[in-house]
Design an enzyme around this catalytic site. Structure first.
Site, PDB file in Angstrom:
ATOM      1  N   HIS A  11      93.347  63.103  58.559  1.00  0.00           N
ATOM      2  CA  HIS A  11      91.865  62.948  59.171  1.00  0.00           C
ATOM      3  C   HIS A  11      91.647  63.657  60.068  1.00  0.00           C
ATOM      4  O   HIS A  11      90.549  64.343  60.305  1.00  0.00           O
ATOM      5  CB  HIS A  11      91.670  61.351  59.558  1.00  0.00           C
ATOM      6  CG  HIS A  11      92.016  60.387  58.283  1.00  0.00           C
ATOM      7  ND1 HIS A  11      91.258  60.562  57.070  1.00  0.00           N
ATOM      8  CD2 HIS A  11      93.013  59.633  58.087  1.00  0.00           C
ATOM      9  CE1 HIS A  11      92.054  59.756  56.124  1.00  0.00           C
ATOM     10  NE2 HIS A  11      92.933  58.933  56.821  1.00  0.00           N
ATOM     11  N   CYS A  43      93.250  52.647  54.493  1.00  0.00           N
ATOM     12  CA  CYS A  43      92.532  51.356  54.459  1.00  0.00           C
ATOM     13  C   CYS A  43      92.244  51.108  52.903  1.00  0.00           C
ATOM     14  O   CYS A  43      92.165  49.924  52.418  1.00  0.00           O
ATOM     15  CB  CYS A  43      91.017  51.425  54.897  1.00  0.00           C
ATOM     16  SG  CYS A  43      90.039  52.939  54.674  1.00  0.00           S
TER      17      CYS A  43
END
Ligand SMILES: Cc1cc2nc3c(=O)[nH]c(=O)nc-3n(C[C@H](O)[C@H](O)[C@H](O)COP(=O)(O)OP(=O)(O)OC[C@H]3O[C@@H](n4cnc5c(N)ncnc54)[C@H](O)[C@@H]3O)c2cc1C
Ligand SMILES: NC(=O)C1=CN([C@@H]2O[C@H](COP(=O)(O)OP(=O)(O)OC[C@H]3O[C@@H](n4cnc5c(N)ncnc54)[C@H](O)[C@@H]3O)[C@@H](O)[C@H]2O)C=CC1
Length: 444
Positions: A11, A43
């Site tokens: 990320h 997630c």
């Protein structure tokens, strides 16, 4: 053409690469990553395991080809194993054992974090799982197809542990959730909120084993039991989710580090060596709620810190606004969001805080459809009355509400100023005396 090397392109590294290439055409970006995939949204693991999404396809938003199409040179499955900070050279080794050398003018470290693995007996047993990478999720999904995996023990009732406990229960498994703390989510919420989460979990059949310290895992080849200081829990699978530690071996001898090993950075994300930046889970953050350096591993912090570092690398002088650790979690029908510091953590840090609580329906009583209670706590400095934290819980999505409090902490808004802030009323949305205004007006 100035040369930028980025180590790690998940990320944080992906956001830095995109920001540089989207905003400058006289910087050449070279990225290294030890993995064979990038941008996996961790997630999504719980949603995938819990059969709430069909598969992992949508859980990636970038890849090697996308970054190369922007002009980046991308070395995948090429861990960097040495950096010469004097000669400004990065050394990586690819899957064929070839050494790759890259010089840099600016270096961005985005090596992220690693799951904390406890030093206890039995970690080598089969079906003891870590959960960080896409590959970890693939293995768990595959193993769950085995009907002999009936009892799953999740160790750690933080964000990952609670989300995975729900996922395994949705998958039809018997779930036990263990935490060394006496409640779930201890870092993010005060007791009235964690109590709601605990009741939510147990009402769905998840066995809570809080205040227990795992001593060892037992089994013959495959894990069979988790032994804690208080009980023995049957387990055909054990998932460890007891937190992340920053992955900073690469720069350990050369860069100043925080007490947990994260690279210390300033508000430009620069480390103790000029032109060497650190972003995401391998770096510290500036926590506005305690006006101090901290460590908060979140994808949102990874992306924002990457944007700040990238702009400074290309010559745009910008500062990080700091963070408040805003976060959210949705387990079955219960949604909880929090930002800043809890009253309990403030007490542990010796901070003099007060808090105001308010609970009410979202909309006027005459609205009978889709009208749920919202519980709100606002934590503020007892002297300055500046807002330092907030927690919200409801079946409603109150994410916009916690963003209000995140900005309030960042901009040092007092509870008294909030009491008179312009918040609209429309019965479809809220009450004339909404719970934010009421909590602030009734603050001590
Ligand atoms: C199950 C799970 C659920 C999560 N859910 C959320 C959520 O809902 N919201 C949220 O905000 N955060 C969430 N997080 C946390 C979030 O995933 C992390 O904060 C984020 O991944 C940090 O990004 P990063 O790029 O800094 O580090 P990482 O994601 O750890 O990436 C680091 C990268 O560097 C590479 N690397 C490391 N060392 C080297 C080396 N020496 N050479 C080359 N490459 C190297 C690694 O291969 C990796 O690709 C979750 C995490 C997990 C595990
Ligand atoms: N919705 C979100 O924003 C999400 C964020 N994340 C982030 O990813 C990172 C990692 O998440 P987690 O691993 O859940 O870390 P965490 O810090 O959220 O939770 C770790 C939990 O493990 C417990 N623990 C620590 N040592 C233990 C031990 N020896 N035995 C038993 N329990 C122990 C702690 O008390 C804590 O409750 C965190 O920064 C988290 O914020 C992860 C998932 C979702």
């Amino acid at each position: 053409m100035k040369k930028v090397v980025i180590v790690g392109t998940n990320h944080a590294g992906t956001a830095a690469t995109n920001t540089i290439l989207d905003n400058s055409n006289n910087h050449q970006v070279t990225v290294f990553d030890s993995n064979n995939n990038i941008s996996f949204l961790g997630c999504g693991m719980a949603l995938w395991i819990g059969n709430q999404i069909a598969g992992p396809e949508g859980l990636f938003y970038s890849n090697k080809e996308t970054l190369e199409s922007k002009g980046a040179k991308v070395y995948m499955e090429t861990p960097v194993n040495k950096i010469d900070f004097n000669a400004k050279v990065v050394y990586g080794k690819n899957a064929h054992g070839e050494i790759i050398e890259e010089h840099y003018d600016d270096l961005i470290l985005a090596t992220g974090s690693l799951p904390i693995i406890p030093k206890i007996q039995g970690m080598e047993l089969e079906n003891v799982q870590k959960v960080k990478l896409y590959q970890h999720a693939e293995v768990v999904i595959e193993k769950l197809k085995n009907p002999e995996i009936r009892d799953v023990v999740v160790v750690g009732a933080g964000y990952i542990g609670v989300e995975l406990a729900e996922a395994f229960e949705r998958h039809g498994k018997n779930v036990t959730l263990i935490d060394i703390a006496t409640t779930s989510l201890p870092a993010y919420y005060d007791a009235p909120f964690t109590q709601m989460m605990n009741e939510n979990l147990s009402s769905h059949g998840i066995k809570l084993a809080f205040g227990e310290t795992v001593q060892k895992l037992e089994g013959d080849g495959k894990v069979e039991r988790v032994v804690t200081d208080k009980a023995t829990h049957k387990a055909d699978m054990v998932v460890m989710a007891i937190g992340f530690r920053p992955n900073t071996e690469l720069g350990a001898e050369h860069l100043d580090q925080f007490r947990n090993g994260a690279y210390l950075v300033n508000k430009k994300q620069e480390t103790s060596i000029p032109n060497v930046y650190a972003i995401g889970d391998c770096a510290t953050v500036y926590d506005n709620s305690i006006d101090n350096t901290s460590y908060i591993a979140l994808a949102t912090n990874a992306v924002r810190s990457a944007i700040v570092a990238a702009h400074n690398v290309i010559g745009n002088d910008i500062d990080s606004a700091g963070v408040q650790g805003s976060n959210g979690i949705a387990i079955y029908d219960l949604k909880m969001v929090s930002t800043g510091i809890t009253a309990e953590r403030a007490k542990l840090l010796g901070l003099d805080v007060l808090y105001t609580d308010f609970e009410d329906l979202q909309k006027p009583e005459f609205i009978t459809e889709e009208n749920h209670k919202v519980k709100l706590r606002i934590v503020y400095d007892a002297k300055t009355r500046i807002i330092l934290g907030a927690q919200m819980a409801s079946q409603h999505d109150m994410s916009m509400g916690i963003h209000l409090f995140s900005l309030a902490i960042q901009e040092k808004v007092t509870i008294d100023k909030l009491a008179l802030t312009d918040l609209f009323f429309l019965p479809h949305f809220n009450k004339p005396y909404n719970y934010v205004t009421m909590a602030a007006i009734t603050a001590k």
